[in-house]
Write an enzyme that holds these catalytic residues in place. Structure first.
Site, short mmCIF file in Angstrom:
data_model
loop_
_atom_site.label_atom_id
_atom_site.label_comp_id
_atom_site.label_asym_id
_atom_site.label_seq_id
_atom_site.Cartn_x
_atom_site.Cartn_y
_atom_site.Cartn_z
N CYS A 2 17.06 70.53 30.59
CA CYS A 2 15.93 71.36 30.95
C CYS A 2 14.67 70.50 30.85
CB CYS A 2 15.81 72.54 29.99
SG CYS A 2 17.35 73.46 29.85
N ARG A 27 14.88 68.27 36.45
CA ARG A 27 15.75 68.30 35.27
C ARG A 27 16.58 69.58 35.19
NH1 ARG A 27 13.30 64.34 31.76
NH2 ARG A 27 14.80 64.87 30.17
N TRP A 74 18.25 74.45 33.01
CA TRP A 74 19.58 74.20 33.56
C TRP A 74 20.53 74.88 32.58
CZ3 TRP A 74 24.19 71.97 32.02
CH2 TRP A 74 25.10 71.67 33.05
N ASN A 98 15.24 72.36 24.84
CA ASN A 98 16.12 71.57 25.70
C ASN A 98 17.18 70.95 24.81
OD1 ASN A 98 17.35 69.89 27.57
ND2 ASN A 98 15.82 68.27 27.33
N GLY A 99 18.44 71.21 25.13
CA GLY A 99 19.52 70.64 24.32
C GLY A 99 20.60 71.69 24.11
N GLU A 482 31.29 55.96 45.59
CA GLU A 482 29.91 56.42 45.67
C GLU A 482 29.70 57.30 46.92
OE1 GLU A 482 27.48 56.85 43.94
OE2 GLU A 482 25.66 56.77 45.13
N LYS A 486 28.40 61.15 46.70
CA LYS A 486 27.19 61.62 47.41
C LYS A 486 27.53 62.84 48.26
CE LYS A 486 24.69 60.16 45.72
NZ LYS A 486 24.53 59.13 44.74
N GLU A 489 28.31 66.02 46.10
CA GLU A 489 27.24 66.63 45.30
C GLU A 489 26.19 67.35 46.14
OE1 GLU A 489 24.88 62.59 43.85
OE2 GLU A 489 24.91 64.27 42.50
N HIS A 505 50.34 55.44 47.47
CA HIS A 505 50.81 55.98 46.19
C HIS A 505 50.44 57.45 46.04
CE1 HIS A 505 52.04 52.00 44.96
NE2 HIS A 505 50.89 51.57 45.45
N LYS A 605 18.93 66.33 37.52
CA LYS A 605 18.74 64.89 37.67
C LYS A 605 19.07 64.14 36.39
CE LYS A 605 17.30 61.28 39.93
NZ LYS A 605 18.25 60.78 40.93
C1 AGP Z 1 24.12 60.66 41.26
O1 AGP Z 1 23.84 61.01 42.55
C2 AGP Z 1 24.12 61.69 40.26
N1 AGP Z 1 23.28 62.75 40.44
C3 AGP Z 1 24.62 61.37 38.88
O2 AGP Z 1 25.95 61.01 39.02
C4 AGP Z 1 23.87 60.29 38.05
O3 AGP Z 1 24.02 59.04 38.64
C5 AGP Z 1 24.40 60.31 36.61
O4 AGP Z 1 24.16 61.57 36.05
C6 AGP Z 1 23.83 59.23 35.75
O5 AGP Z 1 22.45 59.35 35.62
P1 AGP Z 1 21.57 58.18 35.00
O6 AGP Z 1 21.65 57.02 35.96
O7 AGP Z 1 20.20 58.75 34.92
O8 AGP Z 1 22.16 57.84 33.69
#
Ligand code: AGP
Length: 610
Positions: A2, A27, A74, A98-99, A482, A486, A489, A505, A605
């Site tokens: 959060c 966040r 969040w 937050n936590g 990756e 992308k 998500e 496999h 984020k």
């Molecule tokens: C990537 O698109 C993500 N949203 C997520 O996987 C991110 O890379 C991950 O949470 C790690 O974050 P950081 O680089 O801030 O540690």
């Protein structure tokens, strides 16, 4: 996960709190709220959904309030709803959190037995009721708060306002990020520096186990044992980062387009192309006791983990050191063999990812040397690490990481060259090839931007697919991972990244005419082997999309769609080039599907809880 923010000053603060929340919305964005104090009364507004849902409610707050706090959530405990949104308040006490409070259930059961009624399903609300009970006993907010803290287990950044001390905000930090901002006749706190940059560039960074009292003319800090601390005020020369979209429809698109400049700046900063040398001292690697290092562990989460996998290939091939790359959430609980001969490298855009941070703390305790590759100044991971290399990619707001990823890959590449030099294993031909690749990289990345229309057209054909498979070998395997991350998500399409050699496999069973397969293939590594995997897919009518070099006729015959990329003399930088079309592909798939590109559902984020 959060965002929290608070002001104690002498001028009205509602708009500043709301604007600060906008800067923190990355966040968490499932609900939000603000509490302000005026005439010794606390007023609260809360709303489910994004901040634009909260905005119309601001008019009901006292416009002259000069003290207040805001929260963007969040959800961890309890669904996203107005009731579960923070602040949580009762009898002249208001808190934001937050936590995660790990022992909230037992605390709540006890409070329920005592006749307390709860208004939300959150873990956080226990703090309000515990504090109210303590205040009845000790009549001193700081002491009462310290008593409450003694009962809490878990991670918490708390903001606390009470009618007992109008004008005062208390802030508590334990394993969740918090920064204090120092202004003139006003002082602040927030989850990160970025939220406060419009107001100040002077900050105090509390450690875990510290509590602060914020009033308009000062900030005091104590540890949890009540000892007053003399905290350093740090002036950051960080320019106020532009938090707007710069004319782009989404932050993600803006950040994709920022990559040529970000990468060019990194090369300019860290490489003396004329002298043909990496500016080694700027990487910070020379500050480590490298003679003692026998092994490297890279730890990270999500996209940063995939950048770490690429870093592993680079370091092993250039610097000839054994490297493991592991998900931080696994590493921290695996009890790995660690000592001073191990260098642990944490890779993180935000510097706040809970699992990555825990790994660095664990590694330090085990006697390892620690190194951070990070994008956010003064965030928690750099503060815990022996040495930090800042990526300087600029703020990344889109939840889907783009420029931070390519920046991590480039920084790893430069680190590998420097490690090779420091270890005396650098080859002159290898260095020449690397420099040549670096010289042409920014223009090559720029040229990729012209693929946008083509990729949008492809997404127009594929956006109704339910699944997508990404394949690559060697340096291009993390690119496949990756690309899949992308896509899932932001478009919510199920996607998997696989090492092409693994196809037989298991995943080949998925191939039929409805399965789009995106293959990353380049002549610089395992071309023929990957090509035969593509033949196998073609034979089973899979819809093949090729990202890579378009010079081989055999590829043309096999694939339905070709996304050509410029050719780099370095496989590691070839991989960097190949990932950019995949970022665009995910973006346009999401656009066609009408999903929320910058703030995809269920994500945030900065993942500050496990
Ligand atoms: C990537 O698109 C993500 N949203 C997520 O996987 C991110 O890379 C991950 O949470 C790690 O974050 P950081 O680089 O801030 O540690």
């Amino acid at each position: 996960m959060c965002g929290v923010i608070g002001f104690s000053g002498v001028t009205p603060c509602v708009t500043s709190i709301f604007n600060g929340l906008k800067r923190l919305e990355y966040r968490g964005y499932d609900s939000s709220g603000i509490a302000v104090m005026a005439d010794q009364r606390i007023s609260v507004v809360k709303s489910k959904g994004k901040l634009n849902q909260l905005e119309p409610l601001l008019a009901s707050l006292p416009a002259d309030a000069c003290v207040g706090m805001g929260h963007t959530r969040w959800a961890t405990h309890g669904a996203p709803s107005t009731e579960n949104a923070h602040p949580h308040s009762d009898e002249g006490i208001s808190i934001i959190h937050n936590g995660i409070l790990e022992n909230y259930k037992e605390l709540k059961i006890k409070l329920l037995e005592e006749g307390v009624s709860f208004l939300s399903e959150t873990d956080s609300e226990v703090v309000v009721h515990l504090l109210r009970a303590e205040l009845r006993l000790v009549h001193d907010v700081r002491k009462a708060l310290l008593n409450v803290i003694g009962k809490l287990e878990g991670a918490y950044a708390l903001g606390v306002m009470t009618q007992h001390e109008p004008g005062v905000i208390y802030v508590v930090k334990n394993a969740s990020p918090i920064v204090l901002g120092i202004g003139h006749n006003e002082n602040f706190f927030a989850s990160d520096v970025l939220a406060l940059l419009p107001h100040t560039n002077r900050f105090i960074f509390p450690e875990d186990g510290e509590l602060a009292r914020i009033v308009p003319d000062g900030v005091e800090v104590w540890d949890f044992f009540g000892k007053k601390l003399d905290k350093e005020i740090v002036s950051l020369n960080q320019e106020e980062a532009r938090a707007d979209k710069g004319g782009y429809r989404h932050y993600m698109l803006k950040e994709i387009h920022e990559q040529p400049a970000v990468l060019a700046n990194t090369i300019e900063r860290l490489v003396d192309l004329e002298a043909g040398e990496v500016r080694g001292e700027l990487t910070g690697l020379c500050k480590l006791d490298l003679a003692a290092v026998r092994k490297i562990h890279i730890v990270a989460c999500g996209t940063a983990f995939y950048a770490g996998l690429m870093g592993r290939y680079q370091i092993e091939s250039f610097a000839r050191l054994p490297v493991d790359c592991e998900l931080a959430s696994e590493f921290r609980y695996r009890n790995p063999c660690l000592d001073r001969s191990t260098l642990v490298i944490a890779v993180t855009q935000s510097g706040e990812t809970a699992d990555t941070l825990a790994c660095i703390k664990h590694a330090k305790k085990a006697g390892c040397q620690t190194f951070a590759l990070c994008n956010v100044l003064y965030s928690s991971v750099p503060r815990e690490s022996d040495v930090t290399l800042y990526m300087e990619a600029g703020p990344e707001i889109g939840v889907a990481s783009t420029k931070a990823f390519t920046s991590m890959v480039l920084n790893f590449f430069l680190m590998s060259l420097e490690l090779a030099r420091l270890r005396g294993v650098r080859s002159p031909e290898g260095m020449e090839r690397a420099l040549e690749a670096l010289r042409i990289l920014p223009n090559q990345v720029s040229s990729l931007m012209s693929l946008e229309a083509r990729i949008s057209e492809l997404a127009g054909e594929l956006f109704e697919s339910g699944h997508c498979l990404f394949l690559g070998r060697g340096h291009f395997y993390p690119v496949a991972l990756e690309g899949a991350l992308k896509l899932k998500e932001i478009s919510y399409i199920h996607a998997e990244g696989y090492a092409a050699g693994e196809l037989k496999h298991g995943p080949i069973a998925l191939i039929d005419k409805n399965m789009p397969v995106i293959a990353i293939i380049n002549t610089c590594q395992d071309f023929e082997k990957t090509l035969s995997n593509l033949e196998e897919i073609h034979a089973r009518e899979g819809q093949l999309i090729v990202v890579g070099q378009d010079k081989d006729r055999r590829l043309e015959d096999l694939c339905r769609y070709m996304i050509p990329c410029p050719v780099s003399p370095e496989p590691a930088l070839q991989a960097l080039l190949n990932v950019i079309p995949l970022q665009m592909f995910a973006y346009f798939m999401a656009l066609h599907r009408g999903t929320d590109v910058d703030q995809p559902r269920n994500l945030a984020k900065s993942v500050t809880v496990e």
